[in-house]
Design an enzyme around this catalytic site. Structure first.
Site, short mmCIF file in Angstrom:
data_model
loop_
_atom_site.label_atom_id
_atom_site.label_comp_id
_atom_site.label_asym_id
_atom_site.label_seq_id
_atom_site.Cartn_x
_atom_site.Cartn_y
_atom_site.Cartn_z
N HIS A 158 -6.62 -21.63 11.90
CA HIS A 158 -6.84 -22.56 10.77
C HIS A 158 -5.55 -23.26 10.34
O HIS A 158 -5.59 -24.07 9.40
CB HIS A 158 -7.43 -21.82 9.57
CG HIS A 158 -8.80 -21.26 9.82
ND1 HIS A 158 -9.84 -22.02 10.30
CD2 HIS A 158 -9.30 -20.00 9.67
CE1 HIS A 158 -10.92 -21.27 10.43
NE2 HIS A 158 -10.62 -20.03 10.05
N ASP A 193 -14.05 -17.64 17.79
CA ASP A 193 -14.13 -17.11 16.44
C ASP A 193 -15.38 -17.65 15.74
O ASP A 193 -15.86 -18.74 16.07
CB ASP A 193 -12.88 -17.56 15.67
CG ASP A 193 -12.69 -16.86 14.33
OD1 ASP A 193 -11.89 -15.93 14.26
OD2 ASP A 193 -13.36 -17.27 13.36
N HIS A 195 -15.58 -18.87 12.88
CA HIS A 195 -15.20 -20.06 12.14
C HIS A 195 -14.59 -21.10 13.09
O HIS A 195 -13.87 -20.74 14.03
CB HIS A 195 -14.17 -19.73 11.06
CG HIS A 195 -14.63 -18.70 10.08
ND1 HIS A 195 -14.22 -17.38 10.14
CD2 HIS A 195 -15.46 -18.79 9.02
CE1 HIS A 195 -14.78 -16.70 9.15
NE2 HIS A 195 -15.54 -17.53 8.45
N ASP A 282 -15.16 -11.85 14.74
CA ASP A 282 -15.99 -11.96 13.54
C ASP A 282 -17.34 -12.61 13.81
O ASP A 282 -18.14 -12.78 12.88
CB ASP A 282 -15.26 -12.69 12.42
CG ASP A 282 -14.51 -13.92 12.87
OD1 ASP A 282 -14.63 -14.30 14.06
OD2 ASP A 282 -13.78 -14.52 12.05
#
Length: 340
Positions: A158, A193, A195, A282
Site C-alpha cells: 500500500h 493479498d 487488498h 489474508d
C-alpha cells in the site's frame, strides 16, 4: 528454499487502528513474525539475515523527501506539546499540490494516506530492514536461486512513492522488482493479498518495464476503495501493463484459482523471467478481514499454480493477520510451490 528476515523488524509495534470510527488495537502485530517464521520453517526454509544494500534501492522508488519524512518524523513529533505516542495524521490535502507544509502535523497528513500506518519509535528501523529483506531476496534470485521467501514486516504494497498507508511504509515488492529489473531480469509483480496493491500500481502505473497484476476483493466496498478496479489498465507507456482482477467478497478456492490462471497468463505473455509474489495470506477464510474465503489447502493450489510458470520466484510477505492458521497457510503456499 531460503528465507530472509532481520530481528530489527520486530521493533515496529503499532498500537492505533481506526475502523468505522472506532479505535481498536492494530491488527499488524509483531506476533505475526513468530507465526510466519514457524510456517516458513515447517516448509523447510532456512533463514538468513539480509545484507545492507543501503538507501539506493529504496530511493529508486521512494522520493528523498518521503525518506526524509519517515526517517525524522517520530523525533519531530515528540517535540509537539501533548503529542501522542505515535505519528497519526488528522488532516489530509484534498489535492496533493506543489505546496508542502513545514509542520510535522501537515507533513504527516501529506505522507500518510490513512490512520492505519501509525509511526512509532521503531518504525523507521523496521521498515528499512523489511525493505532490505526484500532486496536481499532479489539479489539471491539474481545470483541464481530459483526461489526465496522474504519475511517482510511491516508489509509494503500500500506504500506509494511518497505515501504510506494500510500498515505499509516502503513498497518491498516494488523495490525487489526494480532491483531485479536493474540486474537485467524481466520482472512481473503478482499480488495475491486480499487488498489491492494500490501503492504498487501507483509506482509502476505509467511504466512498461514492470508488469503489475493484482487479485483482490472488489474495492467497491472494501479497502483501499479508490484503487483496484478492473478498468485501471495503466497510463501512457504503461497502458496495458497493469491488470486488476477484483473478486466478489467470499470468493473461494475454485473461482479464485480460475482467476489466478488469467493472472498467470498475463505474466507469461509479458515474457517475465522472474515473478515477485506479493504474498498476502489474508485471503484466508478465517482471516480477521473476511474479504475472501481461501482454504489452507487452497493456498497450496495457489503455490503450485505459480510454480507452473516455470520462472524464478520471490515471495514477499504482505498481509495475513493473527489467526490460528496463519503459519499453516504460509507452509501450504511454500510446500505447494516446491511440490509442483
Amino acid at each position: 528454499m531460503k528465507a530472509i528476515f532481520d530481528d530489527r523488524q520486530w521493533r515496529h509495534d503499532p498500537k492505533h487502528f481506526m475502523a468505522n470510527g472506532v479505535i481498536k488495537p492494530c491488527p499488524e502485530q509483531p506476533e505475526r513474525i513468530a507465526r510466519l517464521t514457524d510456517g516458513a520453517k515447517a516448509a523447510g526454509c532456512d533463514f538468513v539475515a539480509p545484507k545492507d544494500a543501503g538507501l539506493g534501492p529504496i530511493a529508486a522508488l521512494h522520493s528523498p523527501e518521503y525518506v526524509t519524512f519517515l526517517r525524522n518524523i517520530y523525533t519531530r513529533w515528540q517535540r509537539i506539546d501533548g503529542a501522542g505516542d505515535e505519528v497519526i495524521p488528522n488532516v489530509h490535502p484534498a489535492n496533493r499540490s506543489d505546496s508542502y507544509p513545514k509542520s510535522a502535523v501537515g507533513q504527516a497528513g501529506y505522507h500518510q494516506a490513512d490512520t492505519a500506518c501509525p509511526i512509532g519509535a521503531g518504525t523507521w528501523e523496521a521498515a528499512y530492514w523489511s525493505a532490505q529483506t526484500a532486496i536481499t531476496g532479489a539479489d539471491m534470485l539474481a545470483a541464481g536461486e530459483l526461489a526465496a521467501y522474504a519475511l517482510c514486516r511491516p508489509p509494503g504494497h500500500h506504500a506509494f512513492g511518497d505515501l504510506a498507508g494500510g500498515f505499509c511504509f516502503f513498497n518491498n515488492a516494488g523495490i525487489a522488482a526494480e532491483r531485479l529489473r536493474t540486474s537485467g531480469m524481466r520482472a512481473a509483480i503478482l499480488d495475491v493479498d486480499v487488498h489491492h496493491g494500490n501503492g504498487t500500481q501507483g509506482i509502476f502505473y505509467d511504466r512498461d518495464d514492470v508488469l503489475t497484476v493484482s487479485i483482490h476483493a472488489d474495492p467497491a466496498r472494501f479497502y483501499p476503495f479508490f484503487w483496484g478496479h478492473a478498468d485501471e489498465r495503466g497510463t501512457g507507456r504503461g497502458t496495458g501493463y497493469n491488470l486488476n482482477l477484483p473478486l466478489e467478497r467470499g470468493t473461494g478456492d475454485d473461482a479464485y484459482l480460475k482467476t489466478l490462471d488469467t493472472a498467470l497468463e498475463r505474466v507469461a505473455n509479458f515474457g517475465a523471467d522472474v515473478v515477485v509474489v506479493a504474498l498476502g495470506l489474508d485471503a484466508y477464510e478465517g482471516d480477521p478481514f473476511q474479504g475472501l474465503a481461501i482454504t489452507t489447502p487452497g493456498f497450496a493450489r495457489i503455490g503450485a499454480a505459480i510454480a507452473r510458470l516455470g520462472i524464478q520466484t520471490l515471495f514477499v510477505q504482505e498481509g495475513g493477520y493473527l489467526c490460528q492458521e496463519l503459519g499453516q497457510n504460509l507452509t501450504s503456499v511454500l510446500t505447494g510451490y516446491e511440490g509442483a
